[in-house]
Structures are given as C-alpha cells and as structure tokens.
Motif scaffolding. Structure first.
Motif, mmCIF file in Angstrom:
data_model
loop_
_atom_site.group_PDB
_atom_site.id
_atom_site.type_symbol
_atom_site.label_atom_id
_atom_site.label_comp_id
_atom_site.label_asym_id
_atom_site.label_seq_id
_atom_site.Cartn_x
_atom_site.Cartn_y
_atom_site.Cartn_z
ATOM 1 N N PRO A 172 0.802 -1.235 0.000
ATOM 2 C CA PRO A 172 0.000 0.000 0.000
ATOM 3 C C PRO A 172 0.829 1.275 0.000
ATOM 4 N N ASN A 173 2.036 1.234 0.572
ATOM 5 C CA ASN A 173 2.856 2.444 0.638
ATOM 6 C C ASN A 173 3.413 2.854 -0.714
ATOM 7 N N ILE A 174 3.566 1.908 -1.628
ATOM 8 C CA ILE A 174 4.119 2.215 -2.945
ATOM 9 C C ILE A 174 3.031 2.301 -4.009
ATOM 10 N N THR A 175 1.780 2.177 -3.593
ATOM 11 C CA THR A 175 0.664 2.298 -4.526
ATOM 12 C C THR A 175 0.318 3.768 -4.715
ATOM 13 N N SER A 176 -0.127 4.116 -5.906
ATOM 14 C CA SER A 176 -0.483 5.506 -6.212
ATOM 15 C C SER A 176 -1.577 5.998 -5.259
ATOM 16 N N ILE A 177 -1.343 7.171 -4.658
ATOM 17 C CA ILE A 177 -2.317 7.722 -3.710
ATOM 18 C C ILE A 177 -3.627 8.044 -4.412
ATOM 19 N N VAL A 178 -3.547 8.555 -5.625
ATOM 20 C CA VAL A 178 -4.755 8.911 -6.361
ATOM 21 C C VAL A 178 -5.581 7.664 -6.655
ATOM 22 N N ALA A 179 -4.915 6.582 -7.089
ATOM 23 C CA ALA A 179 -5.631 5.338 -7.369
ATOM 24 C C ALA A 179 -6.289 4.781 -6.112
ATOM 25 N N VAL A 180 -5.565 4.822 -4.996
ATOM 26 C CA VAL A 180 -6.115 4.327 -3.736
ATOM 27 C C VAL A 180 -7.323 5.164 -3.317
ATOM 28 N N THR A 181 -7.223 6.487 -3.461
ATOM 29 C CA THR A 181 -8.325 7.359 -3.065
ATOM 30 C C THR A 181 -9.554 7.127 -3.927
ATOM 31 N N LEU A 182 -9.361 6.884 -5.214
ATOM 32 C CA LEU A 182 -10.493 6.612 -6.092
ATOM 33 C C LEU A 182 -11.187 5.316 -5.701
ATOM 34 N N MET B 186 -4.702 5.476 7.274
ATOM 35 C CA MET B 186 -4.299 4.295 8.048
ATOM 36 C C MET B 186 -3.896 3.160 7.128
ATOM 37 N N TRP B 187 -4.732 2.879 6.124
ATOM 38 C CA TRP B 187 -4.452 1.754 5.220
ATOM 39 C C TRP B 187 -3.137 1.958 4.478
ATOM 40 N N ARG B 188 -2.831 3.200 4.149
ATOM 41 C CA ARG B 188 -1.616 3.467 3.360
ATOM 42 C C ARG B 188 -0.353 3.344 4.190
ATOM 43 N N TRP B 189 -0.363 3.769 5.445
ATOM 44 C CA TRP B 189 0.865 3.902 6.213
ATOM 45 C C TRP B 189 1.074 2.814 7.263
ATOM 46 N N ILE B 190 0.120 1.941 7.482
ATOM 47 C CA ILE B 190 0.304 0.883 8.480
ATOM 48 C C ILE B 190 1.472 -0.012 8.094
ATOM 49 N N GLY B 191 1.555 -0.401 6.829
ATOM 50 C CA GLY B 191 2.628 -1.286 6.389
ATOM 51 C C GLY B 191 3.999 -0.658 6.525
ATOM 52 N N TYR B 192 4.112 0.617 6.159
ATOM 53 C CA TYR B 192 5.408 1.308 6.269
ATOM 54 C C TYR B 192 5.863 1.362 7.727
ATOM 55 N N ASN B 193 4.967 1.771 8.622
ATOM 56 C CA ASN B 193 5.327 1.853 10.035
ATOM 57 C C ASN B 193 5.609 0.479 10.623
ATOM 58 N N ALA B 194 4.886 -0.534 10.145
ATOM 59 C CA ALA B 194 5.134 -1.895 10.634
ATOM 60 C C ALA B 194 6.537 -2.362 10.265
ATOM 61 N N ILE B 195 7.001 -1.999 9.076
ATOM 62 C CA ILE B 195 8.356 -2.380 8.661
ATOM 63 C C ILE B 195 9.394 -1.690 9.545
ATOM 64 N N ILE B 196 9.160 -0.422 9.890
ATOM 65 C CA ILE B 196 10.080 0.287 10.782
ATOM 66 C C ILE B 196 10.097 -0.376 12.155
ATOM 67 N N PHE B 197 8.924 -0.679 12.687
ATOM 68 C CA PHE B 197 8.846 -1.353 13.984
ATOM 69 C C PHE B 197 9.509 -2.728 13.924
#
Length: 319
Positions: A130-140, A182-193
């Motif tokens: 989700p972090n590397i997916t286009s924000i516009v596509a996700v929002t649509l 939340m859906w976009r950034w949970i994976g990124y933060n999980a990788i950091i944790f």
C-alpha cells in the motif's frame, strides 16, 4: 655543471607541508562528491523555503508586480474562519489516523517478528505494497467503497445499521479520509517497527524467561523501552505527514464536483492550494505555508517531549 643541476632540481616538500597538501586534496575530493546534494537541496529545498517566507509579506497573483503588505497576509489568514476550520480538521484527522495506525502497525510488526509465522517474508511484502501504490488510485477506490451505495454502507445495512454519509457528513468525511491514511501507512510503520524488534538481542528475552517474566512483562519492560527510538521516529514522521494531508481529501471530495473547498474535509494544505491556485492569492498561501511550518515544528517538539517523558516514566517504573 653537476653542482648547478643539483641546485636547480626541485627540493622535496617538508613532511608537514606535504601532509597539509594531501589533507586539502582529500577534503576537496570529499566535498566534490557530496556537493550534488547541497546544490540540489539549495535549489529545490532551501530556496523555496526562503522565497516562501519572503513572499508571505507581499501581495502577488503570480503575474503582476509584487506589492509589499507587511503582516496583512498573516492577519487575513488568522482572521479567516475557514483557516481555523482547516486547522481543526487537520488536527482531528491526524489524531484519528495516526494513533490507531501506530497501534495496529506495532501489533502487525510483533506478528511478523514471531517465529511461528512461516510466511513472514511474504506478509512483509504484502503489508508494504500500500505504501508504494499511487495515492490517487487508492483514493479513487476508497471513494467508491465509501460512496452512498458503496461496499461499506452495504455492510452496515447488512448488520441492520443505517447508512453513513461518508462523502458529505461532517464525521463521515473524516472517518473515510482517516481510514485511507491508516491503510496506506500501516505497512510502512510496521516495517520500521519490525526492524526495531529485530535489533533487540534475543539473549535479553531468554534471560527474562529464566527469571520467570511473562510475555506481557517482556513486552512492557523490554520491548517497549528498547523500541522507544523507533516509536519516536515513526511518531514524528506520521505527525508531519498528517499535518501535510492533501491528496486524500482533495481527490475524495473532488468526486462531488466541489473539490476541496468543502469545510467538512478541508485541511491546511488544501486551504493553501485553494488560496494559491484557485483564488490567485499567493501571498496568503505563503503565509499559510509558514504557519503550517511553525505548527509542524511545535507538534514535533511536543511529540519528542512527550516521548522522552514516557520513556523516563517507563524506566522509573522498571526500576
């Protein structure tokens, strides 16, 4: 002739002078290699910041001459009720999207770090997609899901609940946008944790098990204190990102044809965008950017102070 040739031959440099020359050459080489970063930062980073601060004291429509107005841009922005609505929406959506996001990300990281997970490498990739997916596509996609007849309302109706106006209600818009964040950034933060969890030596957990510490005690008194630098980093990044929220509300509210001017979802960045590119008031937009910059610094410092105090309290309780 021999004596003359010897006298004309260049004498070797003294050892100290030779050392200083080599040091200067080494420094010049090092600065040459790192100079592209400073050049690009000056052009695309430092200059826009300085020019924005300078522009905040002028009235300009990007076409005509600039007119000095002093602090009138700041007076206009701080006196505009829409700005304070945008400021409140930004803080509220930051709170709704950041706090649950960090809790879920930490839970996901603990699960991924578990030795019982046979497919943890696959799950790491899936959570990061989700972090590397286009924000516009996700929002649509989320705009369709949170529509009046979308999947979310269909599920609510299935369980006997009423439909929620996610694209027009005061709270519905905020819930939908916070869910996207939340859906976009949970994976990124999980990788950091996860990287923080893997940096903790296993010997500490083994010693705690020998002493009879339960999993809950190990998490509270070992994992959380040692994970504190990563929590601080993720909190700072998430806070800064939440204060700069733009694409999700702009595209999501744009589906109704009114763009980001609707007050139930306007944020500080969308307010800035409207002032600059819709109203043509680049001076007030620059003043808004400066106020946003100050707010980001203030909340970042508050996060650091709160995290430091929580870390100190944890250490005292542990002692």
């Amino acid at each position: 002739m021999a004596d003359t040739a010897t006298a004309e031959r260049p004498q070797p440099l003294p050892q100290k002078r030779r050392f200083l020359t080599e040091t200067r050459r080494s420094r010049f080489t090092a600065y040459t290699f790192i100079s592209p970063f400073f050049i690009l930062f000056s052009i695309f980073g430092l200059y826009p910041i300085v020019f924005t601060i300078y522009l905040s004291f002028y009235k300009w429509d990007a076409l005509g001459p600039m007119k000095y107005v002093g602090l009138k841009n700041y007076e206009f922005v701080t006196g505009d009720p829409t700005f304070w609505i945008a400021f409140g929406n930004t803080l509220l959506m930051a709170l709704m999207g950041t706090v649950p996001q960090l809790i879920v990300a930490l839970f996901v990281a603990v699960m991924l770090n578990s030795a019982l997970n046979k497919f943890k490498n696959t799950f790491r990739v899936l959570y990061f997609i989700p972090n590397i997916t286009s924000i516009v596509a996700v929002t649509l996609v989320f705009s369709t899901m949170f529509g009046n007849n979308g999947m979310v309302n269909w599920m609510l109706n299935t369980f006997g609940m009423e439909s929620v106006p996610f694209n027009s209600g005061w709270w519905g818009v905020k819930i939908a946008i916070s869910t996207m964040v939340m859906w976009r950034w949970i994976g990124y933060n999980a990788i950091i944790f996860l990287s923080g969890l893997q940096s903790i030596p296993t010997d500490i957990y083994e010693a705690a098990k020998i002493d009879g510490a339960s999993r809950r005690q190990q998490f509270i008194y070992i994992t959380m204190p040692l994970l504190r630098p990563f929590i601080l980093f993720v909190t700072l990044v998430s806070t800064i990102g939440a204060l700069q929220l733009f694409t999700e509300p702009y595209v999501f509210l744009g589906q109704s044809g009114t763009g980001s001017t609707r007050q139930e979802g306007v944020t500080m960045v969308t307010y800035l965008y409207n002032e600059a590119f819709k109203n043509g008031f680049f001076g007030t937009a620059a003043a808004t950017a400066v106020l946003l910059f100050i707010a980001t610094i203030v909340f970042s410092v508050l996060n650091m102070m709160l995290s430091s105090r929580m870390g100190g309290d944890t250490g005292r309780k542990k002692a």
